[in-house]
Design a protein around this motif. Structure first.
Motif, short mmCIF file in Angstrom:
data_model
loop_
_atom_site.label_atom_id
_atom_site.label_comp_id
_atom_site.label_asym_id
_atom_site.label_seq_id
_atom_site.Cartn_x
_atom_site.Cartn_y
_atom_site.Cartn_z
N GLN A 47 -50.90 84.34 -31.48
CA GLN A 47 -51.56 85.12 -30.58
C GLN A 47 -50.99 84.97 -29.05
N LYS A 109 -55.84 93.38 -36.19
CA LYS A 109 -55.17 93.12 -34.82
C LYS A 109 -56.32 92.70 -33.96
N TYR A 111 -57.42 92.19 -29.79
CA TYR A 111 -56.94 92.62 -28.26
C TYR A 111 -57.90 92.10 -27.51
N PRO A 118 -52.77 94.11 -26.88
CA PRO A 118 -52.61 93.57 -28.06
C PRO A 118 -52.64 92.07 -27.76
N PRO A 121 -52.00 89.04 -34.36
CA PRO A 121 -52.82 89.09 -35.63
C PRO A 121 -53.88 88.10 -35.51
#
Length: 382
Positions: A47, A109, A111, A118, A121
């Protein structure tokens, strides 16, 4: 205890252990990285880091997050949107081809709650492989139920092992390892010692694992009983399986406001869009949680009419779903932060030794005509 009883208990211990050992080894090996999945995914860079924000900047409405997710995945529809309690600025969005599509076909996903950027995942590809192997062996519900059966055999092996422990070790001081004996005897002593030391933990992890494998049948039963009663109590859905779908969809933030008003003092965990597994075809399912270490794991659903915003029924989850929600973090040691997870990992490693030594002892016994170390007589003193 009679010789016949000892033979019966040994038969149970031997064969329940043998049947489940390889699968338990797989679960221990895949469960080990899952204990530290936050740290491992951070190390792997799964991430992106949230961008810096100004002090006091408020989070964006959930609808902005949902719009960003839909724009990034054209052709998909929203199933769920919610919050990661471990990451204050992370909002997850789950999309699929349709509201009722299978979870294994979904896209998840994460955010930034303040910018809608974004972040990636929720798990790296490696960690997702570990999770699927650990949860269902890539076989869906049959895989879950099969692993549940293996977990049940593990619990039976633990109980029978405890019954056999005292007769086999009553002439030995606790913790004795007969280092001067044959390797098989040494491994027998290690197997007995490590097994009895980890018996409580292994029982808890095995039992909670079995509960987790029953999540789908539990949720389906809840939908057919409790959720159906919640809908029927509003005068909707009677005489049909699902109430009428809304002509237009209320903004998700309005549904959250209504749910918070209906359950004051609670925090939103996630929102299920109409037509998903945790809602009806007409209602949002807003699931709220408490703010203590225990109540943060317990959810209270509130049905919100997705067309009018009216608050539908709300009630606490039944005992079996409460047991499921409590068992999930307990299974991975996710109640006490990093120190508890480190303890869980160490016990996991010890359990691998217990399982492996048990398999070795059986294989070694098969090659002997007079297995003295595993006879029904109590072990002699060193």
């Amino acid at each position: 205890m009679t010789t016949a009883s000892l033979r019966a208990w040994r038969f149970v211990h031997t064969w329940t252990s043998l049947i489940c050992t390889l699968f338990m080894l797989l679960l221990c090996l895949t469960g080990l990285p899952l204990i530290f999945h936050h740290e491992i995914d951070e190390w792997l860079g799964a991430q992106a880091e949230p961008a810096a924000i100004q002090a006091g900047q408020a989070p964006l409405p959930l609808a902005r997050i949902a719009d960003a997710a839909l724009a990034q995945h054209p052709g998909k529809v929203m199933q769920y949107v919610g919050f990661d309690q471990h990451e204050p600025r992370a909002v997850f969005a789950i999309l699929n081809a349709s509201a009722g599509a299978h979870p294994n076909d979904s896209v998840t996903k994460v955010y930034d709650s303040h910018t809608a950027a974004p972040l990636g995942p929720p798990m790296s590809g490696f960690m997702m492989v570990m999770l699927r192997l650990h949860v269902d062996l890539y076989a869906g519900l049959p895989g879950k139920l099969f692993l549940g059966l293996m977990g049940t055999l593990l619990v039976a092996a633990i109980v029978s092992g405890v019954v056999l422990y005292a007769p086999f070790t009553r002439r030995l001081a606790f913790g004795t390892i007969r280092t001067g004996r044959a390797p098989r005897t040494i491994w027998l002593d290690l197997h007995n010692l490590l097994g009895i030391v980890t018996v409580a933990w292994l029982t808890v992890v095995g039992a909670t694992g079995v509960i987790n494998t029953l999540s789908e049948p539990m949720i389906n039963h809840w939908k057919a009983t409790e959720l159906a009663d919640m809908v029927a109590s509003q005068g909707q859905g009677q005489g049909q399986q699902q109430p009428r779908a809304p002509a237009s969809l209320l903004p998700v933030d309005r549904a959250v406001e209504q749910a918070r008003a209906a359950a004051p003092g609670m925090t939103v965990s996630f929102v299920a869009y109409p037509g998903t597994a945790f809602s009806t075809s007409r209602h949002y399912g807003v699931f709220l949680r408490g703010d203590t270490p225990l109540t943060a794991r317990l959810l209270q659903p509130v049905l919100i009419d997705a067309e009018t915003g009216a608050v539908g029924a709300t009630r606490h989850l039944p005992w079996y779903l409460t047991a499921l929600l409590v068992s999930q973090p307990l299974h991975f040691g996710d109640y006490g932060g990093l120190p508890l997870r480190i303890i869980w990992a160490l016990l996991d490693l010890v359990s691998i030794v217990v399982l492996g030594s048990g398999l070795y002892l059986w294989l070694a016994r098969r090659g002997r005509t007079a297995p003295a170390a595993l006879t029904l007589r109590p072990a002699p003193t060193a």
